[in-house]
Design an enzyme around this catalytic site. Sequence first.
Site, PDB file in Angstrom:
ATOM      1  N   ASP A 308       0.838  -1.237  -0.066  1.00 24.82           N
ATOM      2  CA  ASP A 308      -0.065  -0.025  -0.100  1.00 24.82           C
ATOM      3  C   ASP A 308       0.969   1.064   0.038  1.00 24.82           C
ATOM      4  O   ASP A 308       2.138   1.114   0.296  1.00 24.82           O
ATOM      5  CB  ASP A 308      -0.753   0.093   1.091  1.00 24.82           C
ATOM      6  CG  ASP A 308      -2.319   0.774   0.987  1.00 24.82           C
ATOM      7  OD1 ASP A 308      -2.244   1.885   0.199  1.00 24.82           O
ATOM      8  OD2 ASP A 308      -3.187   0.332   1.511  1.00 24.82           O
ATOM      9  N   GLU A 513     -10.657   6.449   4.606  1.00 26.58           N
ATOM     10  CA  GLU A 513      -9.622   5.863   5.637  1.00 26.58           C
ATOM     11  C   GLU A 513      -9.695   6.373   6.807  1.00 26.58           C
ATOM     12  O   GLU A 513     -10.873   6.598   7.504  1.00 26.58           O
ATOM     13  CB  GLU A 513      -8.434   6.037   4.893  1.00 26.58           C
ATOM     14  CG  GLU A 513      -8.066   5.355   3.488  1.00 26.58           C
ATOM     15  CD  GLU A 513      -6.834   5.431   2.952  1.00 26.58           C
ATOM     16  OE1 GLU A 513      -5.928   4.839   3.738  1.00 26.58           O
ATOM     17  OE2 GLU A 513      -6.758   5.633   1.651  1.00 26.58           O
TER      18      GLU A 513
END
Length: 627
Positions: A308, A513
């Site tokens: 990521d 997020e």
Amino acid sequence: MEKGRIPLIGFLLFCCLGAIADAEYRLYKDPKKPLNRRIKDLLRRMSLEEKIGQMVQIERAVASAEVMKKYYIGSVLSGGGSAPGPQASPEAWVDMVNGFQKGSLSTRLGIPMIYGIDAVHGHNTVYGATVFPHNIGLGATRDPELVKRIGAATALEVRATGIPYAFAPCIAVCRDPRWGRCYESYSEDPKIVRAMTEVIPGLQGDIPANSRKGEPFLAGQHKVLATAKHYVGDGGTTKGINENNTLASRHDLLSIHMPAYYDSIIKGVGTIMISYSSWNGVKMHANRDLITGFLKNTLHFRGFVISDWQGLDRITSPPHANYTYSIIAGVSAGIDMIMVPYNYTEFIDGLTSLVKNNVIPMSRIDDAVKRILRVKFTIGLFEHPLADYSMTKHLGSQEHRELAREAVRKSLVLLKNGGSGDKPLIPLPKKASKILVAGTHADNIGNQCGGWTIQWQGQPGNITVGTTILTAIRDTVHPETKVVFNENPDPGYVKSNEFSHAIVVVGEPPYSETFGDSTNLTIPDPGPSIITNVCASVKCVIVLITGRPVVIQPYLAQIDALVAAWLPGTEGQGVADVLFGDYGFTGKLPRTWFKTVDQLPMNVGDRHYDPLFPFGYGLTTEPVKGN
């Protein structure tokens, strides 16, 4: 003496001709040759520098043709909201991607780079693209075939901008709605998440019947490479805290969070992205047992594993505290492509030194590069490195907007429709004297779409092309019906205006997020007061625009009808289609709706299961003919 020189000249001539022939014929460039021979041929020609370059993915903001050429960069990405310019056209995207690609093609071996982007609910970074409902809404449809069609439409729109690679789908199993990424999860139930992996053959195409399990696949230049993410357990963190620790037995990890990966691999997913989260205290980006041991060796995944964004940095706390250690841990764990958006030279220098000093073996580098090359060959990148403008017509096409509208209709969940003895309020009559439409989310495309829309966090306002719920209502009712919009009306206004009924559209602001992590899950002000002010004196339908279940129990008694619309995307007409009875309500809760946050986490099958609305709940209505 003269005689002796002739064989030498002949030998040199033979060598030169051999070198010319070698330069002209490179087996790896021949699409007729078997895949493994092409990989082997290219790998043997590559220097350490070229191999490490292939393992690097950088952000477009720091990329250029010169950088691609100098460092042999293997991949470029658009981070959330990163575009060539505000409201950039698809042609501008194609030109940008091709500009980077030309740098890669000008290198000694001409290995093309691969461009990736987060297309998580349609091609959501691009102005004018069709934005589909977020995954939680798609989970409510219970319709894998619909999700597959959405994958196919998304692939066309991503290709419209010259991009062959999407960081989707998120196959997290969200077990706690306090998690800021819960809307990226199809359901709390692993069975629904598994079913929705049909999006992968939508994005990539259907694998041939005789395919070898675990091989990456792409059906052609109208499809895009998919990414199953985030491996593994990202939806199970304690209290839903993003990037945190998932405390679970191996049995629970394998039975709740892993099953959708089995399906994704069987369906030929090309890449798998690692989660920021930890499992029982071990960072997933450093978990060799689960990446190399389980994913590569046990499940025989043969695509490439990608980190990521700055995932290696976050192996340490604080991030980047010991980058050498992070490189060793991440690469040794089995991550093949490293997303180092900005500080790529630090990574390249660090990894090069570690290989030269035998800390990381060459065999690990070769495994990574073989996998990256396998994907690049498989998707036809060597034969079709440059995009043209022939696909631009697909961006935001009418056909795709109709599909998104269908998805909205099927995703809506009707939670309440009149009191126990009352006549149902929905479907609403199209012919009424005067309807009040209120709420912060009624006339706001950005609020309707949520996070990961144009910007990483999303943003309120009319940020892209679409139909707001207010516009949809106006377009649906009878021409003589008066529709009055007042975002936040006071009680006196509502009382004195003699409205037939009211539609109140409220919910969460856009987020993504960690910014979406919430301990209280309340609708922010003025949402609750709008509900109270309107519902006190007129029959009201509350339409909730949220990424997850929120606190609604305190207001439920005064609400006449309640609709969970999730984050429907650009096609608000789908909401009006169902409210006014052109189509019936069919959606079912993909998540348990709690009474109070003190009950969390609470998932279907738990011993102390006491929800406000249970998993799978959803009232149905019949379409009204001639309404």
